[in-house]
Enzyme design. Structure first.
Site, PDB file in Angstrom:
ATOM      1  N   TYR A 113      27.256  47.150  34.460  1.00 49.13           N
ATOM      2  CA  TYR A 113      28.143  47.277  35.618  1.00 49.13           C
ATOM      3  C   TYR A 113      27.364  47.696  36.862  1.00 49.13           C
ATOM      4  O   TYR A 113      27.572  47.154  37.944  1.00 49.13           O
ATOM      5  CB  TYR A 113      29.252  48.293  35.331  1.00 49.13           C
ATOM      6  CG  TYR A 113      30.390  48.255  36.339  1.00 49.13           C
ATOM      7  CD1 TYR A 113      30.374  49.081  37.462  1.00 49.13           C
ATOM      8  CD2 TYR A 113      31.453  47.376  36.178  1.00 49.13           C
ATOM      9  CE1 TYR A 113      31.404  49.048  38.393  1.00 49.13           C
ATOM     10  CE2 TYR A 113      32.494  47.341  37.111  1.00 49.13           C
ATOM     11  CZ  TYR A 113      32.462  48.169  38.211  1.00 49.13           C
ATOM     12  OH  TYR A 113      33.474  48.124  39.150  1.00 49.13           O
ATOM     13  N   TYR A 164      40.406  49.904  35.502  1.00 48.85           N
ATOM     14  CA  TYR A 164      40.525  48.598  34.832  1.00 48.85           C
ATOM     15  C   TYR A 164      41.513  48.772  33.672  1.00 48.85           C
ATOM     16  O   TYR A 164      41.252  49.572  32.767  1.00 48.85           O
ATOM     17  CB  TYR A 164      39.171  48.154  34.279  1.00 48.85           C
ATOM     18  CG  TYR A 164      38.165  47.712  35.322  1.00 48.85           C
ATOM     19  CD1 TYR A 164      37.382  48.644  36.011  1.00 48.85           C
ATOM     20  CD2 TYR A 164      37.991  46.362  35.622  1.00 48.85           C
ATOM     21  CE1 TYR A 164      36.459  48.246  36.967  1.00 48.85           C
ATOM     22  CE2 TYR A 164      37.059  45.957  36.581  1.00 48.85           C
ATOM     23  CZ  TYR A 164      36.309  46.906  37.242  1.00 48.85           C
ATOM     24  OH  TYR A 164      35.384  46.495  38.197  1.00 48.85           O
ATOM     25  N   LYS A 177      30.604  40.972  39.756  1.00 41.10           N
ATOM     26  CA  LYS A 177      29.237  40.430  39.792  1.00 41.10           C
ATOM     27  C   LYS A 177      29.023  39.320  40.819  1.00 41.10           C
ATOM     28  O   LYS A 177      27.879  39.045  41.188  1.00 41.10           O
ATOM     29  CB  LYS A 177      28.876  39.876  38.403  1.00 41.10           C
ATOM     30  CG  LYS A 177      28.683  40.957  37.362  1.00 41.10           C
ATOM     31  CD  LYS A 177      27.532  41.876  37.723  1.00 41.10           C
ATOM     32  CE  LYS A 177      27.651  43.226  37.036  1.00 41.10           C
ATOM     33  NZ  LYS A 177      27.107  44.319  37.848  1.00 41.10           N
ATOM     34  N   HIS A 201      30.577  55.428  44.186  1.00 43.68           N
ATOM     35  CA  HIS A 201      31.406  55.634  42.994  1.00 43.68           C
ATOM     36  C   HIS A 201      30.505  55.859  41.785  1.00 43.68           C
ATOM     37  O   HIS A 201      29.718  54.985  41.432  1.00 43.68           O
ATOM     38  CB  HIS A 201      32.314  54.413  42.747  1.00 43.68           C
ATOM     39  CG  HIS A 201      33.551  54.413  43.578  1.00 43.68           C
ATOM     40  ND1 HIS A 201      34.728  53.867  43.147  1.00 43.68           N
ATOM     41  CD2 HIS A 201      33.783  54.900  44.822  1.00 43.68           C
ATOM     42  CE1 HIS A 201      35.656  54.038  44.086  1.00 43.68           C
ATOM     43  NE2 HIS A 201      35.101  54.648  45.122  1.00 43.68           N
ATOM     44  N   PRO A 231      35.812  37.737  38.358  1.00 46.02           N
ATOM     45  CA  PRO A 231      35.495  38.957  39.109  1.00 46.02           C
ATOM     46  C   PRO A 231      35.636  40.253  38.307  1.00 46.02           C
ATOM     47  O   PRO A 231      35.341  41.320  38.806  1.00 46.02           O
ATOM     48  CB  PRO A 231      36.479  38.929  40.278  1.00 46.02           C
ATOM     49  CG  PRO A 231      37.504  37.942  39.926  1.00 46.02           C
ATOM     50  CD  PRO A 231      36.939  37.016  38.921  1.00 46.02           C
TER      51      PRO A 231
HETATM   52  P1  FAS Z   1      30.829  31.809  49.639  1.00 41.27           P
HETATM   53  O1  FAS Z   1      31.791  30.874  48.981  1.00 41.27           O
HETATM   54  O2  FAS Z   1      31.271  33.183  49.988  1.00 41.27           O
HETATM   55  O3  FAS Z   1      30.286  31.167  50.997  1.00 41.27           O
HETATM   56  C1  FAS Z   1      29.982  29.786  51.070  1.00 41.27           C
HETATM   57  C2  FAS Z   1      30.188  29.355  52.518  1.00 41.27           C
HETATM   58  O4  FAS Z   1      29.802  27.976  52.632  1.00 41.27           O
HETATM   59  C3  FAS Z   1      31.651  29.429  52.944  1.00 41.27           C
HETATM   60  O5  FAS Z   1      31.762  30.154  54.145  1.00 41.27           O
HETATM   61  C4  FAS Z   1      32.070  27.971  53.107  1.00 41.27           C
HETATM   62  O6  FAS Z   1      32.998  27.788  54.152  1.00 41.27           O
HETATM   63  C5  FAS Z   1      30.743  27.299  53.421  1.00 41.27           C
HETATM   64  N1  FAS Z   1      30.720  25.878  53.093  1.00 41.27           N
HETATM   65  C6  FAS Z   1      31.250  25.259  52.009  1.00 41.27           C
HETATM   66  N2  FAS Z   1      31.019  23.934  52.048  1.00 41.27           N
HETATM   67  C7  FAS Z   1      30.313  23.698  53.195  1.00 41.27           C
HETATM   68  C8  FAS Z   1      29.784  22.525  53.808  1.00 41.27           C
HETATM   69  N3  FAS Z   1      29.921  21.329  53.247  1.00 41.27           N
HETATM   70  N4  FAS Z   1      29.116  22.653  54.985  1.00 41.27           N
HETATM   71  C9  FAS Z   1      28.954  23.883  55.544  1.00 41.27           C
HETATM   72  N5  FAS Z   1      29.443  25.038  55.024  1.00 41.27           N
HETATM   73  C10 FAS Z   1      30.123  24.934  53.861  1.00 41.27           C
HETATM   74  N6  FAS Z   1      33.161  38.618  43.631  1.00 41.27           N
HETATM   75  C11 FAS Z   1      33.134  39.918  43.279  1.00 41.27           C
HETATM   76  O7  FAS Z   1      32.049  40.450  43.001  1.00 41.27           O
HETATM   77  N7  FAS Z   1      34.306  40.644  43.215  1.00 41.27           N
HETATM   78  C12 FAS Z   1      35.521  40.078  43.540  1.00 41.27           C
HETATM   79  O8  FAS Z   1      36.548  40.728  43.487  1.00 41.27           O
HETATM   80  C13 FAS Z   1      35.586  38.734  43.932  1.00 41.27           C
HETATM   81  N8  FAS Z   1      36.779  38.143  44.288  1.00 41.27           N
HETATM   82  C14 FAS Z   1      36.791  36.807  44.640  1.00 41.27           C
HETATM   83  C15 FAS Z   1      37.990  36.150  45.020  1.00 41.27           C
HETATM   84  C16 FAS Z   1      37.990  34.789  45.370  1.00 41.27           C
HETATM   85  C17 FAS Z   1      39.293  34.106  45.774  1.00 41.27           C
HETATM   86  C18 FAS Z   1      36.794  34.055  45.356  1.00 41.27           C
HETATM   87  C19 FAS Z   1      36.786  32.572  45.698  1.00 41.27           C
HETATM   88  C20 FAS Z   1      35.602  34.690  44.995  1.00 41.27           C
HETATM   89  C21 FAS Z   1      35.593  36.068  44.650  1.00 41.27           C
HETATM   90  N9  FAS Z   1      34.413  36.731  44.308  1.00 41.27           N
HETATM   91  C22 FAS Z   1      34.368  38.037  43.949  1.00 41.27           C
HETATM   92  C23 FAS Z   1      33.182  36.050  44.337  1.00 41.27           C
HETATM   93  C24 FAS Z   1      32.730  36.007  45.771  1.00 41.27           C
HETATM   94  O9  FAS Z   1      32.616  37.315  46.259  1.00 41.27           O
HETATM   95  C25 FAS Z   1      31.455  35.238  45.769  1.00 41.27           C
HETATM   96  O10 FAS Z   1      30.599  35.630  44.713  1.00 41.27           O
HETATM   97  C26 FAS Z   1      30.711  35.335  47.078  1.00 41.27           C
HETATM   98  O11 FAS Z   1      31.573  34.940  48.100  1.00 41.27           O
HETATM   99  C27 FAS Z   1      29.488  34.447  46.974  1.00 41.27           C
HETATM  100  O12 FAS Z   1      28.972  34.298  48.227  1.00 41.27           O
HETATM  101  P2  FAS Z   1      28.336  32.876  48.672  1.00 41.27           P
HETATM  102  O13 FAS Z   1      27.461  32.401  47.582  1.00 41.27           O
HETATM  103  O14 FAS Z   1      27.800  33.122  50.029  1.00 41.27           O
HETATM  104  O15 FAS Z   1      29.552  31.851  48.694  1.00 41.27           O
HETATM  105  C1  PHB Z   2      37.635  44.502  44.520  1.00 42.44           C
HETATM  106  O1  PHB Z   2      37.679  45.642  45.030  1.00 42.44           O
HETATM  107  O2  PHB Z   2      38.024  43.480  45.115  1.00 42.44           O
HETATM  108  C2  PHB Z   2      37.101  44.359  43.118  1.00 42.44           C
HETATM  109  C3  PHB Z   2      36.467  45.445  42.527  1.00 42.44           C
HETATM  110  C4  PHB Z   2      35.962  45.307  41.240  1.00 42.44           C
HETATM  111  C5  PHB Z   2      36.115  44.105  40.569  1.00 42.44           C
HETATM  112  C6  PHB Z   2      36.747  43.013  41.169  1.00 42.44           C
HETATM  113  C7  PHB Z   2      37.253  43.153  42.446  1.00 42.44           C
HETATM  114  O3  PHB Z   2      35.643  43.991  39.292  1.00 42.44           O
END
Ligand code: FAS
Ligand code: PHB
Length: 391
Positions: free
Chosen positions: A384, A200, A296, A72, A292
């Site tokens: 971005y 957006y 980032k 993109h 989000p």
């Molecule tokens: P994660 O949270 O992905 O992974 C951590 C892992 O550790 C999980 O699998 C969990 O089960 C495990 N864990 C936790 N406690 C534990 C324990 N005690 N023992 C063992 N394992 C354990 N980012 C974007 O850039 N764009 C988005 O649109 C976006 N949407 C999101 C929506 C939601 C609902 C959430 C919660 C986050 C979103 N994020 C988004 C951010 C997301 O992408 C995170 O930045 C990303 O998952 C970070 O990855 P990790 O640091 O690996 O953490």
């Molecule tokens: C998504 O595709 O989930 C998405 C993309 C851009 C954002 C947040 C979420 O800023």
């Protein structure tokens, strides 16, 4: 049992770190609380900076990403009933790649399995000890038995609700947090995206985002109240609300269909400092959370893993700790810039109940300034696509 590095968490941070360390000949064990299916079922990020793509290539897991990811070169800002393109490529010479976090995680899980490196899923009662000295250990319950593993280092990649950050003595941590007075209701649907690029939208009814996972699968979000529950949002209500928040051309083009995933995520900015405590390192959401809006979260997790993997590989190759000692400060310099940008994008695009009509007029003035100023749109674009790394 003994390994060189125990990694807590099999999200993108833990799996990517495991893959990079394994390829450098470093022995790791990944401990994950949930099942693989559960981890893969979480629908999260969708946009990768080039730095994250390069790191996935370095980890040897970029093949499907390059085959299926969508390059993109721009995004669109929608306000006052019109859409305006921000040309990321022209302004920065860089683009972003749309490729879902679920697919990144799947590729990393497949690579981990192929490598033969050990990962344990559905692990309970993980407890960290000794990381303030030279003999860290991790205890855990797996398949009804308690185990203990000794190691050189522990990587806390267990997300915001994990055990790692909470294992650090409270007085050793500085924590910064801002909780936003709204959430994001997200829908995944197997319908063609409304536009070729992300939209957006700033609207008086609230923020909306039109994103995608492929040419046949779309990801949409609308700002919602923190009091909302996903059961209150039928598909019909969601599509109607999304239509009301985008420009008329997009509303007309929007193809709707049954949601295959629907969830509400709260928004917060959070940073824990420092990101290293003796032989424990925090990476990804375990150390920081961003709204989000700036896409980032996942990219910051990859950024931390880039620095941590290099630091650990350097240590094992040279016996020095220079890079390890620099880890936290290096990460935080980039983390805080992403926290600022994510806060700024969120403040620019969302409806803040307490800011009144003047708040919305100021947002519209800033949006109008951005699309009319090469300097302002370049500032948005370079944040971005991702700021440079430190060597
Ligand atoms: P994660 O949270 O992905 O992974 C951590 C892992 O550790 C999980 O699998 C969990 O089960 C495990 N864990 C936790 N406690 C534990 C324990 N005690 N023992 C063992 N394992 C354990 N980012 C974007 O850039 N764009 C988005 O649109 C976006 N949407 C999101 C929506 C939601 C609902 C959430 C919660 C986050 C979103 N994020 C988004 C951010 C997301 O992408 C995170 O930045 C990303 O998952 C970070 O990855 P990790 O640091 O690996 O953490
Ligand atoms: C998504 O595709 O989930 C998405 C993309 C851009 C954002 C947040 C979420 O800023």
């Amino acid at each position: 049992m003994r390994v060189q590095v125990v990694i807590i968490g099999a999200g993108p941070a833990g799996l990517l770190l495991g893959q990079l360390l394994h390829r450098a000949g470093i022995d790791t064990l990944i401990l994950e609380r949930k099942s693989q299916e559960y981890v893969l079922g979480r629908i999260r990020a969708g946009v990768l900076e080039q730095g994250a793509v390069d790191l996935l290539d370095e980890a040897g897991v970029g093949a499907r990403l390059h085959a299926e990811g969508l390059a993109h070169e721009g995004i669109e800002l929608c306000f006052s009933g019109e859409r305006h393109r921000v040309d990321l490529q022209a302004l920065t010479g860089k683009h972003v790649t749309v490729y879902g976090q679920t697919e990144v995680t799947r590729d990393l899980m497949d690579a981990r399995t192929a490598s033969g490196a050990k990962s344990l899923y559905e692990v309970d009662d993980v407890a960290l000890a000794g990381f303030d000295g030279n003999t860290p250990t991790v205890r855990y319950l797996h398949q009804g038995r308690v185990h203990e593993v000794s190691c050189d280092f522990i990587a806390g990649c267990d997300g915001f609700h994990g055990v790692s950050r909470d294992s650090v003595p409270a007085q050793a941590l500085r924590q910064y947090e801002r909780v936003y007075p709204f959430g994001w209701l997200g829908v995944l649907a197997d319908v063609p995206p409304v536009s070729d690029e992300l939209i957006y939208a700033n609207h008086e009814r609230g923020f909306a985002l039109c994103s995608m996972r492929s040419h046949t699968r779309s990801r949409y979000y609308v700002q919602c109240s923190l009091d909302d529950h996903v059961d209150q949002w039928s598909d019909e209500r969601f599509w109607q609300e999304l239509r009301s928040r985008v420009d008329s051309e997009a509303a007309e083009r929007l193809i709707t269909g049954p949601s295959i995933e629907k969830s509400i995520a709260p928004l917060r900015s959070f940073v824990a400092e420092p990101m290293r405590f003796g032989r424990l390192f925090l990476a990804g959401d375990a150390a920081h959370i961003v709204p989000p809006t700036g896409a980032k979260g996942l990219n910051l997790a990859a950024s931390d893993v880039r620095y941590l993997s290099r630091a650990l590989i350097d240590h094992y190759r040279t016996g020095t700790s220079t890079e390890i000692d620099a880890y936290s400060d290096k990460c935080l310099r980039r983390v805080w810039k992403a926290v600022r940008f994510s806060w700024w994008m969120t403040s620019l695009l969302h409806r803040f109940p307490d800011n009144g009509e003047i708040g919305r007029k100021i947002q519209e003035a800033e949006l109008s300034y951005i699309i009319g100023s090469r300097a302002a749109s370049t500032s948005l674009a370079e944040n971005y696509v991702g700021l440079p790394f430190e060597d």
